[in-house]
Design an enzyme around this catalytic site. Sequence first.
Site, mmCIF file in Angstrom:
data_model
loop_
_atom_site.group_PDB
_atom_site.id
_atom_site.type_symbol
_atom_site.label_atom_id
_atom_site.label_comp_id
_atom_site.label_asym_id
_atom_site.label_seq_id
_atom_site.Cartn_x
_atom_site.Cartn_y
_atom_site.Cartn_z
ATOM 1 C CB CYS A 305 -0.842 -0.037 1.266
ATOM 2 S SG CYS A 305 -1.749 1.451 1.556
ATOM 3 N NE ARG A 404 -8.802 -1.700 -1.617
ATOM 4 C CZ ARG A 404 -9.044 -2.250 -0.443
ATOM 5 N NH1 ARG A 404 -9.992 -3.121 -0.304
ATOM 6 N NH2 ARG A 404 -8.330 -1.918 0.610
HETATM 7 P P1 CPR Z 1 -0.788 -7.119 3.675
HETATM 8 O O1 CPR Z 1 -1.193 -8.412 4.308
HETATM 9 O O2 CPR Z 1 -0.151 -7.311 2.342
HETATM 10 O O3 CPR Z 1 0.057 -6.278 4.556
HETATM 11 O O4 CPR Z 1 -2.134 -6.276 3.459
HETATM 12 C C1 CPR Z 1 -3.202 -6.750 2.707
HETATM 13 C C2 CPR Z 1 -4.334 -5.738 2.741
HETATM 14 O O5 CPR Z 1 -3.946 -4.539 2.059
HETATM 15 C C3 CPR Z 1 -5.599 -6.146 2.029
HETATM 16 O O6 CPR Z 1 -6.417 -6.999 2.777
HETATM 17 C C4 CPR Z 1 -6.277 -4.811 1.711
HETATM 18 O O7 CPR Z 1 -7.050 -4.340 2.784
HETATM 19 C C5 CPR Z 1 -5.110 -3.873 1.575
HETATM 20 N N1 CPR Z 1 -4.851 -3.485 0.193
HETATM 21 C C6 CPR Z 1 -4.876 -4.226 -0.927
HETATM 22 N N2 CPR Z 1 -4.481 -3.512 -1.989
HETATM 23 C C7 CPR Z 1 -4.206 -2.287 -1.538
HETATM 24 C C8 CPR Z 1 -3.747 -1.097 -2.100
HETATM 25 CL CL1 CPR Z 1 -3.356 -0.984 -3.690
HETATM 26 N N3 CPR Z 1 -3.606 -0.030 -1.327
HETATM 27 C C9 CPR Z 1 -3.888 -0.079 -0.013
HETATM 28 N N4 CPR Z 1 -4.287 -1.179 0.605
HETATM 29 C C10 CPR Z 1 -4.449 -2.268 -0.143
#
Ligand code: CPR
Length: 488
Positions: A305, A404
């Site tokens: 993110c 999203r």
């Molecule tokens: P990690 O487990 O990789 O740290 O986080 C996964 C979570 O990140 C997902 O469940 C979702 O909530 C969030 N997520 C997914 N894509 C994203 C982008 Cl592009 N930006 C911000 N958060 C994201």
Amino acid sequence: MKGFFTGKLKEAGVVLTFQDVVLLPGLSEVEPSQVDVRTRVSRNYKLNIPFVSSPMDTVTESEMAIALAREGGLGVLHRNCPVEKQVEMAKKVKRAEATVIREVITVEPGQKVEEALRLMEQHNISGLPVVEGEKLVGILTGRDVRFARPEQKVSEVMTKQVITAKEGITIEEAIQILHAHRIEKLPIVDEQGKLRGLITFKDISLKGKYPQAARDAQGQLLCAAAISPADLERAKRLDPYVDILVTDVAHFHNRNMLEATKKLVKEVSADVVVGNIGTYEAAEDALQIEGIAGFRVGVGSGSICVTTENLGVGAPTLYATASVADALKNYGCDLPIIADGGIRNAGDIALALAAGASAVMMGNLFARCKEAPGSLMAIGGRYYKQYRGMGSPSAMAQRYAADRYSAPSKEIAEGVEGWVPYKGEVSSVVKELVAGLRAAMGYAGAKNIPELWEKAKFGYLTQVGTQETRPHDVLLPSESWGLPPYTF
Ligand code: CPR
């Protein structure tokens, strides 16, 4: 005197993240092996391990959802695809292991053997009930097709004397019939001979193989799917096949999302978990929606993110969890919280649970597994799997999950795409994480998750102190020998 916290900055509170705190050791009366990690993931559903996989197109499709549910957790199917594909994924999870399969795949007597073979291969099944309309007229087994010619009609080769059972048969009775007749499939028919379901030996035997699995009342694996609150059509199409719908928006605390969810909850029978939210106020507003079943919390902590880096906005998962837990307590609401984003290991899981979560959602750690859909690649003699944020340019180019992120941010990437080290099967990753979680809960003196909420005490680490909590003053074999990471 004017200082750093002047003017508007006076209101700035400290926003703690996983790396800022430790769980303090407490008097323990249990050994880690006795720690109970069962939990509730939404109003009506329980899990045997507090792990949920992220709805991301490099993390959760049917294979991950099946593997994780068998371990006792839950997969949330991603929505970066047409609704038909997402429904198909959900059906696959439900069909994976059912006591009684309700969505039975069938053939008609007039179809050709080759068509039946194609269906069997496509769905990885070894036999098909034959129906005329809804009426059961035969069964086509592996034995029947072995010596059949592809162009023959199903009616010419099928077994016509089918052993059947009536609705309400117990597993034990079904096993007896399957065994007595040396058969593998037992169709369930009603008074008029119409096909109502199917019991298979494979499903019954799998039930014994995965005693830990998270199941619904019919014995099928639990399944969840991601939706946008603004896409009622998708939610309704998925509703018959999933137990839980999880809203999948980066900023749920938005008037349109709140209003749309109010309507949506009334139109579906699945539990609806809402998120992502990150603050006390967001929880207060979400609580106004009647009938919701849980919260998905954390904004900007995900490993892929860049929301906080690019937009300066965030509510880190640990802070978000504690804030939402506080609101729920003050409002006397006992709905579960799923802490989502930034989990790197069992320690982070323990911290999130201790702060009030009932379960954690993980993308990065599950993207590393064989069952994740991302591609596998060898780089420098090691294996890696592709992992990308759902707001990364390539994922957004796929269109379906673009909502999203809010309209202007579609031009600004909120995520990155990259590679994570390959770790093998979900079962081994889960095993390691559960062992770590049990050990951490043992240190905290908690024999189950509700006791952890009560007993957990946090300590705050200074930035300098954080260095001491990691290996230091030792040359680690994994580090480059040429450049020791620590000074002596
Ligand atoms: P990690 O487990 O990789 O740290 O986080 C996964 C979570 O990140 C997902 O469940 C979702 O909530 C969030 N997520 C997914 N894509 C994203 C982008 Cl592009 N930006 C911000 N958060 C994201």
